[in-house]
Design a protein around this motif. Sequence first.
Motif, mmCIF file in Angstrom:
data_model
loop_
_atom_site.group_PDB
_atom_site.id
_atom_site.type_symbol
_atom_site.label_atom_id
_atom_site.label_comp_id
_atom_site.label_asym_id
_atom_site.label_seq_id
_atom_site.Cartn_x
_atom_site.Cartn_y
_atom_site.Cartn_z
ATOM 1 N N ARG A 5 -8.698 4.841 6.799
ATOM 2 C CA ARG A 5 -9.153 4.370 8.105
ATOM 3 C C ARG A 5 -8.029 3.814 8.970
ATOM 4 N NH1 ARG A 5 -14.893 3.687 7.653
ATOM 5 N NH2 ARG A 5 -15.469 5.597 6.597
ATOM 6 N N THR A 6 -7.005 3.205 8.337
ATOM 7 C CA THR A 6 -5.943 2.562 9.116
ATOM 8 C C THR A 6 -4.644 3.359 9.131
ATOM 9 O OG1 THR A 6 -5.092 1.302 7.235
ATOM 10 C CG2 THR A 6 -6.855 0.282 8.553
ATOM 11 N N ARG A 7 -4.510 4.331 8.220
ATOM 12 C CA ARG A 7 -3.298 5.129 8.061
ATOM 13 C C ARG A 7 -2.101 4.261 7.666
ATOM 14 N NH1 ARG A 7 -3.681 10.281 9.349
ATOM 15 N NH2 ARG A 7 -1.516 10.489 9.974
ATOM 16 N N LEU A 8 -2.376 3.135 6.998
ATOM 17 C CA LEU A 8 -1.335 2.254 6.483
ATOM 18 C C LEU A 8 -1.114 2.540 5.008
ATOM 19 C CD1 LEU A 8 -2.473 -1.132 8.069
ATOM 20 C CD2 LEU A 8 -0.571 0.311 8.804
ATOM 21 N N ALA A 9 0.121 2.397 4.559
ATOM 22 C CA ALA A 9 0.398 2.543 3.129
ATOM 23 C C ALA A 9 -0.402 1.482 2.384
ATOM 24 C CB ALA A 9 1.887 2.365 2.867
ATOM 25 N N THR A 10 -1.035 1.890 1.281
ATOM 26 C CA THR A 10 -1.931 1.002 0.559
ATOM 27 C C THR A 10 -1.709 1.168 -0.940
ATOM 28 O OG1 THR A 10 -3.563 1.317 2.311
ATOM 29 C CG2 THR A 10 -4.361 0.369 0.269
ATOM 30 N N THR A 11 -1.615 0.039 -1.641
ATOM 31 C CA THR A 11 -1.506 0.080 -3.098
ATOM 32 C C THR A 11 -2.561 -0.843 -3.691
ATOM 33 O OG1 THR A 11 0.075 -1.758 -3.241
ATOM 34 C CG2 THR A 11 0.992 0.451 -3.006
ATOM 35 N N ILE A 12 -2.835 -0.628 -4.966
ATOM 36 C CA ILE A 12 -3.748 -1.506 -5.688
ATOM 37 C C ILE A 12 -3.146 -1.758 -7.061
ATOM 38 C CG2 ILE A 12 -5.136 0.412 -6.549
ATOM 39 C CD1 ILE A 12 -7.586 -1.475 -6.297
ATOM 40 N N GLY A 13 -3.283 -2.979 -7.519
ATOM 41 C CA GLY A 13 -2.784 -3.330 -8.837
ATOM 42 C C GLY A 13 -3.812 -4.174 -9.557
ATOM 43 N N TYR A 14 -3.813 -4.078 -10.862
ATOM 44 C CA TYR A 14 -4.744 -4.827 -11.693
ATOM 45 C C TYR A 14 -3.983 -5.966 -12.341
ATOM 46 C CZ TYR A 14 -8.312 -5.753 -15.181
ATOM 47 O OH TYR A 14 -9.258 -6.349 -15.956
ATOM 48 N N GLY A 15 -4.483 -7.158 -12.217
ATOM 49 C CA GLY A 15 -3.757 -8.342 -12.695
ATOM 50 C C GLY A 15 -4.260 -8.847 -14.017
ATOM 51 N N PRO A 16 -3.802 -10.004 -14.411
ATOM 52 C CA PRO A 16 -3.190 -10.971 -13.510
ATOM 53 C C PRO A 16 -1.682 -10.847 -13.367
ATOM 54 C CG PRO A 16 -3.575 -12.003 -15.619
ATOM 55 C CD PRO A 16 -4.103 -10.588 -15.710
ATOM 56 N N ARG A 17 -1.044 -9.890 -13.979
ATOM 57 C CA ARG A 17 0.413 -9.871 -13.951
ATOM 58 C C ARG A 17 0.967 -8.682 -13.184
ATOM 59 N NH1 ARG A 17 2.916 -11.062 -19.482
ATOM 60 N NH2 ARG A 17 2.539 -8.861 -19.669
ATOM 61 N N TYR A 18 0.275 -8.255 -12.130
ATOM 62 C CA TYR A 18 0.739 -7.075 -11.412
ATOM 63 C C TYR A 18 2.076 -7.311 -10.725
ATOM 64 C CZ TYR A 18 -0.792 -9.179 -7.047
ATOM 65 O OH TYR A 18 -0.941 -10.007 -5.989
ATOM 66 N N LEU A 19 2.395 -8.532 -10.331
ATOM 67 C CA LEU A 19 3.667 -8.771 -9.649
ATOM 68 C C LEU A 19 4.866 -8.594 -10.569
ATOM 69 C CD1 LEU A 19 3.154 -11.745 -7.187
ATOM 70 C CD2 LEU A 19 3.330 -9.324 -6.717
ATOM 71 N N HIS A 20 4.656 -8.675 -11.865
ATOM 72 C CA HIS A 20 5.774 -8.499 -12.783
ATOM 73 C C HIS A 20 6.274 -7.052 -12.782
ATOM 74 C CE1 HIS A 20 5.563 -12.533 -14.423
ATOM 75 N NE2 HIS A 20 4.262 -12.415 -14.274
ATOM 76 N N SER A 21 5.385 -6.111 -12.513
ATOM 77 C CA SER A 21 5.812 -4.710 -12.513
ATOM 78 C C SER A 21 6.133 -4.198 -11.119
ATOM 79 C CB SER A 21 4.732 -3.831 -13.147
ATOM 80 O OG SER A 21 3.542 -3.927 -12.393
ATOM 81 N N THR A 22 5.558 -4.794 -10.092
ATOM 82 C CA THR A 22 5.792 -4.317 -8.727
ATOM 83 C C THR A 22 6.301 -5.436 -7.824
ATOM 84 O OG1 THR A 22 3.492 -4.747 -8.134
ATOM 85 C CG2 THR A 22 4.036 -2.515 -8.888
ATOM 86 N N GLY A 23 6.863 -6.468 -8.406
ATOM 87 C CA GLY A 23 7.277 -7.643 -7.647
ATOM 88 C C GLY A 23 8.237 -7.355 -6.517
ATOM 89 N N GLN A 24 9.218 -6.496 -6.751
ATOM 90 C CA GLN A 24 10.181 -6.220 -5.694
ATOM 91 C C GLN A 24 9.533 -5.500 -4.523
ATOM 92 O OE1 GLN A 24 13.117 -7.739 -5.670
ATOM 93 N NE2 GLN A 24 12.240 -8.629 -7.508
ATOM 94 N N LEU A 25 8.563 -4.670 -4.798
ATOM 95 C CA LEU A 25 7.844 -3.989 -3.729
ATOM 96 C C LEU A 25 7.121 -4.999 -2.841
ATOM 97 C CD1 LEU A 25 6.660 -1.433 -2.368
ATOM 98 C CD2 LEU A 25 4.849 -1.508 -4.087
ATOM 99 N N HIS A 26 6.474 -5.983 -3.448
ATOM 100 C CA HIS A 26 5.666 -6.930 -2.693
ATOM 101 C C HIS A 26 6.446 -8.139 -2.192
ATOM 102 C CE1 HIS A 26 2.619 -4.747 -5.100
ATOM 103 N NE2 HIS A 26 2.035 -4.729 -3.929
ATOM 104 N N LYS A 27 7.468 -8.580 -2.934
ATOM 105 C CA LYS A 27 8.207 -9.781 -2.545
ATOM 106 C C LYS A 27 9.519 -9.475 -1.839
ATOM 107 C CE LYS A 27 8.013 -11.386 -6.727
ATOM 108 N NZ LYS A 27 8.210 -12.193 -7.924
ATOM 109 N N GLY A 28 10.048 -8.259 -1.967
ATOM 110 C CA GLY A 28 11.307 -7.910 -1.327
ATOM 111 C C GLY A 28 11.076 -7.142 -0.041
ATOM 112 N N GLY A 29 12.152 -6.911 0.698
ATOM 113 C CA GLY A 29 12.060 -6.134 1.926
ATOM 114 C C GLY A 29 11.433 -6.908 3.061
ATOM 115 N N PRO A 30 11.041 -6.189 4.109
ATOM 116 C CA PRO A 30 10.479 -6.872 5.277
ATOM 117 C C PRO A 30 9.125 -7.495 4.966
ATOM 118 C CG PRO A 30 10.312 -4.493 5.532
ATOM 119 C CD PRO A 30 11.113 -4.745 4.281
#
Length: 102
Positions: A5-30
Amino acid sequence: LLRDRTRLATTIGYGPRYLHSTGQLHKGGPATPILLLFTAREAEDLAIPGEAYGFATLERAQALGDLAALRAARRRAFWLPLVGPPAEALERFTGELMRRVA
């Protein structure tokens, strides 16, 4: 739904430790991501041998730690605790989301 609907890049992760595997994607960059962190209340806080807290408490603490890390990185992160059975709560959320982005 959001991607389509928005044409935005979208990801989904299952936690509670999803940031440990994708942390740089979510915490780094703009600081452009908009992050939704869902948590469910467990019916039973299964005991952890030798600890004063159980697994449900540990999972909630990990989720809130991820939220704090995202906010410290100046990300737009929102905590959405689910009310009731998780599957039903997510269905209600999805229905409302579909109604609003249609």
